[in-house]
Enzyme design. Structure first.
Site, PDB file in Angstrom:
ATOM      1  N   CYS A   2       2.790   3.717  -5.446  1.00 40.91           N
ATOM      2  CA  CYS A   2       4.322   4.484  -5.738  1.00 40.91           C
ATOM      3  C   CYS A   2       4.883   4.504  -3.796  1.00 40.91           C
ATOM      4  CB  CYS A   2       4.270   5.199  -6.692  1.00 40.91           C
ATOM      5  SG  CYS A   2       3.437   5.047  -7.822  1.00 40.91           S
ATOM      6  N   ARG A  27       4.329  -1.758   0.008  1.00 40.49           N
ATOM      7  CA  ARG A  27       3.458  -0.915  -0.369  1.00 40.49           C
ATOM      8  C   ARG A  27       2.436  -1.161  -1.809  1.00 40.49           C
ATOM      9  NH1 ARG A  27       5.485   4.421   1.056  1.00 40.49           N
ATOM     10  NH2 ARG A  27       4.018   5.391  -0.435  1.00 40.49           N
ATOM     11  N   TRP A  72       1.934   1.659  -8.920  1.00 42.98           N
ATOM     12  CA  TRP A  72       0.895   1.167  -8.193  1.00 42.98           C
ATOM     13  C   TRP A  72       0.392   2.145  -9.589  1.00 42.98           C
ATOM     14  CZ3 TRP A  72      -4.111   2.377  -6.514  1.00 42.98           C
ATOM     15  CH2 TRP A  72      -4.579   1.924  -5.977  1.00 42.98           C
ATOM     16  N   GLU A 468     -14.892  -5.985   9.565  1.00 43.24           N
ATOM     17  CA  GLU A 468     -13.832  -5.864  10.159  1.00 43.24           C
ATOM     18  C   GLU A 468     -13.712  -7.232   9.624  1.00 43.24           C
ATOM     19  OE1 GLU A 468     -11.293  -4.104   9.034  1.00 43.24           O
ATOM     20  OE2 GLU A 468      -9.234  -5.399   9.859  1.00 43.24           O
TER      21      GLU A 468
END
Ligand code: F6R
Length: 595
Positions: A2, A27, A72, A468
């Site tokens: 959020c 985000r 979110w 990764e």
């Protein structure tokens, strides 16, 4: 995760709020909304993108005070009713919130029995109702009383139609105030407000702020406190794409500079960037490195670096798991790695470590982040703002910090130390060579993009690079990928090998080389196509593998850097070939502020 924005000043709030929200899109979010006040509240929100919300708004939304939010979902699906801002019964108080209210069910029951009517499934909705309960013309007082009943984490911005002010508060979720000229801003993150100001004030846990166009007052439990003003040194251009198709590609290309900036910041290897010793010169016997996600992979590489250079034993743990089981022996030293400095599991681990008396060094990219403020010592990486959800340059900067953390304590002879330092200084150029090979890597990515499952294998210091590489590929291209210690593949996963499952093998010129060669042959015998990352000039692996990406020669200890950059490009171009939304992958958020 959020995002929160707020504006109060002499200009119309609507366009400013929407612009600030668009800078928070990185985000990750599923819904957005704004509330604007001009004597009465107007609230607009939906489970759509900011640009789409803008199109649904009436041309004239008058009001010079407002708050906004990108959501979110944590409690309740993404929907119009669950989107923020949330209001009280009267529709005169509006709240945007980032965090989780743990006791919201209890509060909701209690407030419902007192006549409050709830319409959403969110935890947030209890906040405007609690504030309404205590409101008698003083929003700050009512917010303070309301928050006394709230358990959990929050950053909030509150607006009431009757008062020309914004009230903000934080506990375990980030919140900043941007300082303007006869106007002020509120945001969960600096990029949101950089079009308007570079002067900010960071709220601390337990702070409550009252913001008007002329004034910012911060207090704790009713007592006024002073919070230092900071000037942000990076520019808005730093936080934008700079001509690249995606933030991720821009950030991959920034890595030579990031390495230069990060090691340039740590001028001397004789003066440690953080002290790994308590008193005197003796290294603490037990070291513990904690992190999440990509930062955890940096932690795993950190284990190899510290163990090889310092000859101490190092334990690594996922911060989320450490919070359940990890034991801390007295005399331990902890290093917590977090790009954002706001990851909930990492923050919880830091708090626990500190409670148990264990000194904590935080490696973070965000100045003023919560982690940086609660750590005993902070090592800043100098990667600049990382906008793409997939971490790239911050990972490389974390490795630089780990090398530099270890070098002053290295138990190696002076010639080896000199050669490592020289190797580090040459790394920006070596990484540039990898980037210059982009066209070849993108062609291989085109081939990989057709597969459904891909394995990444390696050994030693490059085993975390395999993890990764797989994480990067799966998060942005949505291809199922697994990172494996090459020696482990035959203990089960061999069953999945075959012509439809390629294997990316990362081969370093170190004591793992012969074993890797054998592993590649084993994989080939099961008909899996093999793409190998090798040091240039390696003709032996080239003979065996189906394709190779040749990388510049570096000391094996630094090979994770060049290998990872190549795998970042491989993931990027694979995702691009598949038409994926690279910077904002589905279901993911840049800063994971819930456990
Ligand atoms: C993956 C990625 C995440 C983060 C993780 C930890 O590309 O970015 O896995 O590494 O969420 O975040 P920080 O480092 O901010 O604690």
């Amino acid at each position: 995760m959020c995002g929160i924005v707020g504006y109060i000043g002499e200009k119309q709030a609507k366009p400013i709020l929407l612009n600030c929200l668009s800078h928070l899109e990185y985000r990750g979010y599923d819904s957005c909304g704004i509330a604007v006040s001009a004597g009465g509240l107007e609230v607009y929100k939906d489970a759509i993108r900011v640009q789409a919300l803008e199109k649904t708004l009436p041309k004239k939304v008058n009001g010079k005070i407002g708050i906004g939010h990108t959501r979110w979902a944590t409690h309740g699906e993404p929907s119009q009713v669950n989107a923020h801002p949330h209001c009280d019964c009267s529709g005169r108080i509006a709240v945007v919130h980032n965090g989780v209210i743990n006791n919201f069910q209890k509060l909701k029951q209690q407030l419902s029995s007192e006549g409050h009517r709830f319409i959403s499934e969110t935890d947030t909705e209890v906040i405007p109702h609690l504030i309404e309960k205590y409101y008698d013309g003083d929003l700050a007082k009512a917010t303070e009383l309301a928050l006394r009943e709230v358990e959990g984490s929050y950053a909030i911005a509150v607006l009431v139609a009757d008062e020309p002010k914004l009230v903000v508060a934080r506990k375990d979720s980030p919140l900043i105030i941007g300082i303007g000229d006869r106007e002020n801003f509120v945001a969960s993150d600096v990029p949101a407000i950089m079009d308007y100001t570079n002067r900010v004030l960071y709220l601390e846990d337990g702070d409550l702020g009252v913001v008007t166009p002329e004034d910012i007052r911060v207090s704790r439990h009713g007592v006024a406190v002073d919070r230092e003003r900071h000037e942000i040194s990076w520019s808005i251009e730093d936080a934008q794409k700079g001509g690249y198709a995606h933030f991720m590609l821009k950030e991959i290309h920034e890595q030579p500079k990031v390495i230069r900036d990060t090691i340039g910041g740590y001028l001397s290897v004789t003066e440690p960037i953080a002290s790994l010793t308590m008193a005197g010169d003796t290294l603490l016997p037990d070291m513990l490195i904690l992190a999440c996600g990509t930062s955890y992979h940096a932690a795993l590489i950190g284990k190899y670096i510290l163990e090889q250079l310092l000859r101490v034993s190092v334990r690594t743990e996922l911060a989320s798991e450490f919070n359940y089981s990890g034991q801390i022996s007295s005399g331990s030293q902890a290093i917590v790695i977090t790009q954002s400095g706001e990851t909930a599991d990492s923050l919880k681990a830091i708090k626990r470590l500190k409670e148990e008396g264990c000194p904590v060094i935080v490696i973070t990219n965000v100045v003023g982040s919560t982690a940086s403020r609660i750590a005993d010592q902070v090592v800043y990486t100098r990667a600049g703002p990382e906008i793409s959800v997939a971490a790239t340059k911050s990972f490389t900067a974390q490795l630089m910090a780990l090398y530099w953390l270890a070098l002053p304590y290295a138990k190696i002879d002076i010639r080896r130390l000199d050669s490592l330092i020289m190797g580090l200084r040459q790394l920006p150029g070596k990484v540039q060579q990898v980037l210059d090979n982009e066209a070849v890597i993108s062609e291989y990515a085109r081939q990989l993009s057709k597969y459904k499952n891909i394995f990444f294998i390696s050994r030693g210091v490059n085993f975390p690079v395999a993890l990764e590489g797989a994480l990067k590929l799966k998060e942005i291209s949505y291809i199922h990928a697994e990172g494996y210690a090459a020696g482990e593949l035959k203990h089960g996963s061999f069953a999945l090998l075959g012509s439809g499952t390629p294997v990316v093998a990362i081969v370093a010129q170190d004591n793992t080389y012969e074993a890797m060669l054998t592993n590649i042959k084993e994989v080939k015998a099961r008909k899996s196509p093999v793409m190998a990352l090798v040091e240039e000039g390696d003709e032996v692996v080239e003979e065996v593998a189906d394709s190779v990406i040749a990388l510049p020669q570096v000391d094996a200890l630094f090979s994770p850097v060049v290998n990872t950059v190549a795998l970042q490009l491989l993931a990027y171009y694979t995702a691009k070939e598949r038409g994926c939304p690279i910077d904002f992958p589905r279901n993911l958020a840049k800063s994971v502020t819930v456990e």
